[in-house]
Scaffold this motif. Structure first.
Motif, PDB file in Angstrom:
ATOM      1  N   ALA A  92       0.830  -1.207   0.000  1.00 14.92           N
ATOM      2  CA  ALA A  92       0.000   0.000   0.000  1.00 14.92           C
ATOM      3  C   ALA A  92       0.866   1.260   0.000  1.00 14.92           C
ATOM      4  N   ALA A  93       2.019   1.205   0.655  1.00 11.85           N
ATOM      5  CA  ALA A  93       2.916   2.363   0.691  1.00 11.85           C
ATOM      6  C   ALA A  93       3.439   2.700  -0.699  1.00 11.85           C
ATOM      7  N   VAL A  94       3.687   1.674  -1.514  1.00 15.43           N
ATOM      8  CA  VAL A  94       4.117   1.924  -2.890  1.00 15.43           C
ATOM      9  C   VAL A  94       2.938   2.423  -3.712  1.00 15.43           C
ATOM     10  N   ALA A  95       1.776   1.837  -3.484  1.00 16.68           N
ATOM     11  CA  ALA A  95       0.592   2.250  -4.241  1.00 16.68           C
ATOM     12  C   ALA A  95       0.244   3.714  -3.984  1.00 16.68           C
ATOM     13  N   GLY A 118      -2.705  -5.174  -4.791  1.00 22.81           N
ATOM     14  CA  GLY A 118      -2.348  -3.773  -4.638  1.00 22.81           C
ATOM     15  C   GLY A 118      -1.951  -3.077  -5.919  1.00 22.81           C
ATOM     16  N   PHE A 119      -1.310  -3.798  -6.835  1.00 22.60           N
ATOM     17  CA  PHE A 119      -0.788  -3.185  -8.063  1.00 22.60           C
ATOM     18  C   PHE A 119      -1.556  -3.601  -9.318  1.00 22.60           C
ATOM     19  N   GLY A 120      -2.116  -4.807  -9.305  1.00 27.60           N
ATOM     20  CA  GLY A 120      -2.707  -5.360 -10.511  1.00 27.60           C
ATOM     21  C   GLY A 120      -1.643  -5.991 -11.388  1.00 27.60           C
ATOM     22  N   ALA A 264      17.277 -13.764  -3.145  1.00 26.58           N
ATOM     23  CA  ALA A 264      16.304 -12.724  -3.442  1.00 26.58           C
ATOM     24  C   ALA A 264      15.911 -12.847  -4.903  1.00 26.58           C
ATOM     25  N   ALA A 265      14.627 -12.661  -5.175  1.00 29.32           N
ATOM     26  CA  ALA A 265      14.120 -12.780  -6.539  1.00 29.32           C
ATOM     27  C   ALA A 265      13.154 -11.643  -6.816  1.00 29.32           C
ATOM     28  N   ALA A 266      13.155 -11.179  -8.063  1.00 33.06           N
ATOM     29  CA  ALA A 266      12.239 -10.114  -8.484  1.00 33.06           C
ATOM     30  C   ALA A 266      10.926 -10.725  -8.946  1.00 33.06           C
ATOM     31  N   LEU A 267       9.823 -10.104  -8.550  1.00 27.41           N
ATOM     32  CA  LEU A 267       8.503 -10.541  -8.995  1.00 27.41           C
ATOM     33  C   LEU A 267       8.155  -9.784 -10.263  1.00 27.41           C
ATOM     34  N   LEU A 268       7.935 -10.525 -11.330  1.00 31.72           N
ATOM     35  CA  LEU A 268       7.667  -9.907 -12.628  1.00 31.72           C
ATOM     36  C   LEU A 268       6.243 -10.228 -13.070  1.00 31.72           C
ATOM     37  N   GLY A 269       5.528  -9.201 -13.523  1.00 31.90           N
ATOM     38  CA  GLY A 269       4.173  -9.385 -13.994  1.00 31.90           C
ATOM     39  C   GLY A 269       3.165  -8.541 -13.255  1.00 31.90           C
ATOM     40  N   VAL A 270       3.623  -7.777 -12.244  1.00 31.83           N
ATOM     41  CA  VAL A 270       2.741  -6.860 -11.527  1.00 31.83           C
ATOM     42  C   VAL A 270       3.238  -5.439 -11.762  1.00 31.83           C
TER      43      VAL A 270
END
Length: 342
Positions: A92-95, A118-120, A264-270
């Motif tokens: 939510a802080a990023v949103a 939060g992002f879609g 650590a991994a990046a979440l891709l697609g949001v």
């Protein structure tokens, strides 16, 4: 390390050693990056531990969002949609633009769910993927999925190929990414049903400009880097593989100087920058995860990859349609079939 102010929302209650390990990792990252600002999301007393050792002149770079409820590894990921948890508050802080990126070592399912809610999702991406960059002899190798979703359908693997190729191009500057499908052999017809069905789909699947499919690859190609820059698999296999390599390094006395299996991994697609750390992450792992999130944001990676995929779709190559999985979906509901830790 690129210059430029970046604000990272850190989930203080994510991970096996939270909050102490997360605080120590945040402190390490904070000391290494003078342009890093932290939003600590969690119990105020845990945040006070970090504030207490920071030089008074630097305290303005740290803010706190008090939240006392975390998400346990055994909790239903959907819980984040009904409760004020640290990971949901960090998203939510990023949103609301209080922060630029999220880092959590908590349950991956909860983090993915919170990010989707939060992002879609990006258009035509049904299942976001976790991407890890593996150190290899010939250069970095992008491995996905490493725990975002267990689904191993041909269409999902084809979409991962598109995401991975775009990530390698934007983040690692690979001009002509070579994409391989992880299997038990390189010959046609090798592997389980999912891999045998995915191979011809990937052969015909249009990839982002410059990328090309090289066929099936084997496990040792991940550490050599000779055959592929991007290696595609399902989240179950990728997660097991990642932890197996980590265990092999431990038996050998530690990772090589070039680095070990990433935690650590990046979440891709949001539509936001999210980094998920291993649930058993140490303080240096958390620091690396925060540094990765800062790097991705400063590079504008999320927007650049999304733009590259949008161009790809405008050329008639939808990321989530026209594959063996059947018609795609563009809803923003959360995918519950996620791994616990990357």
């Amino acid at each position: 390390m690129e210059p430029g102010t970046v604000r990272i929302a850190v989930d203080l209650l994510g991970g096996d050693g939270a909050p102490a390990v997360v605080v120590d990792g945040a402190l390490r990252a904070f000391g290494a990056d003078p342009d890093l600002h932290l939003l600590l999301v969690g119990p105020p007393e845990a945040a006070d531990e970090l504030l207490g050792v920071v030089h008074p002149a630097d305290r303005e770079r740290i803010s706190v969002r008090p939240v006392r409820r975390g998400v346990a590894m055994t909790d239903d990921p959907r819980r984040v949609s009904r409760a004020d948890t640290t990971v949901r508050a960090a998203v939510a802080a990023v949103a609301d633009r209080t922060a630029d990126a999220v880092v959590s070592a908590g349950a991956t399912g909860a983090t993915v769910t919170a990010a989707v809610l939060g992002f879609g999702r990006w258009p035509d991406v049904r299942r976001p993927a976790l991407i890890a960059t593996m150190p290899a002899l010939a250069g970095p190798v992008v491995l996905l999925d490493v725990g975002g979703s267990f689904e191993a359908r041909p269409g999902t693997l084809a979409r991962h190929a598109v995401l991975g190729a775009a990530y390698a191009t934007v983040v690692h500057g690979v001009v002509h990414p070579r994409v391989g499908l992880l299997s038990v052999g390189t010959e046609a017809g090798k592997g389980d049903r999912a891999r045998r069905a995915a191979d011809p789909v990937l052969t015909l699947a249009p990839l982002p400009p410059g990328a090309h499919y090289v066929g099936m690859v084997e496990g040792y190609d991940i550490t050599s880097g000779d055959r592929a820059d991007v290696i595609v698999t399902d989240g179950f296999t990728g997660n097991v593989l990642l932890k197996g390599i980590e265990g092999a390094y431990a038996m050998a006395g530690g990772p090589p100087a070039s680095g070990g299996a990433p935690r650590a991994a990046a979440l891709l697609g949001v539509a936001g920058t999210v980094v998920v750390c291993h649930g058993a992450a140490r303080d240096d792992d958390l620091a690396s995860g925060i540094a990765l999130a800062a790097h991705l944001y400063r590079r504008g990676a999320t927007a650049a990859i999304s733009g590259l995929l949008a161009d790809h779709a405008r050329d008639g190559h939808a990321t989530d349609r026209g594959t063996a999985d059947g018609p795609g979906r563009t809803d923003h509901g959360a995918d519950e079939r996620t791994e616990e830790t990357p």
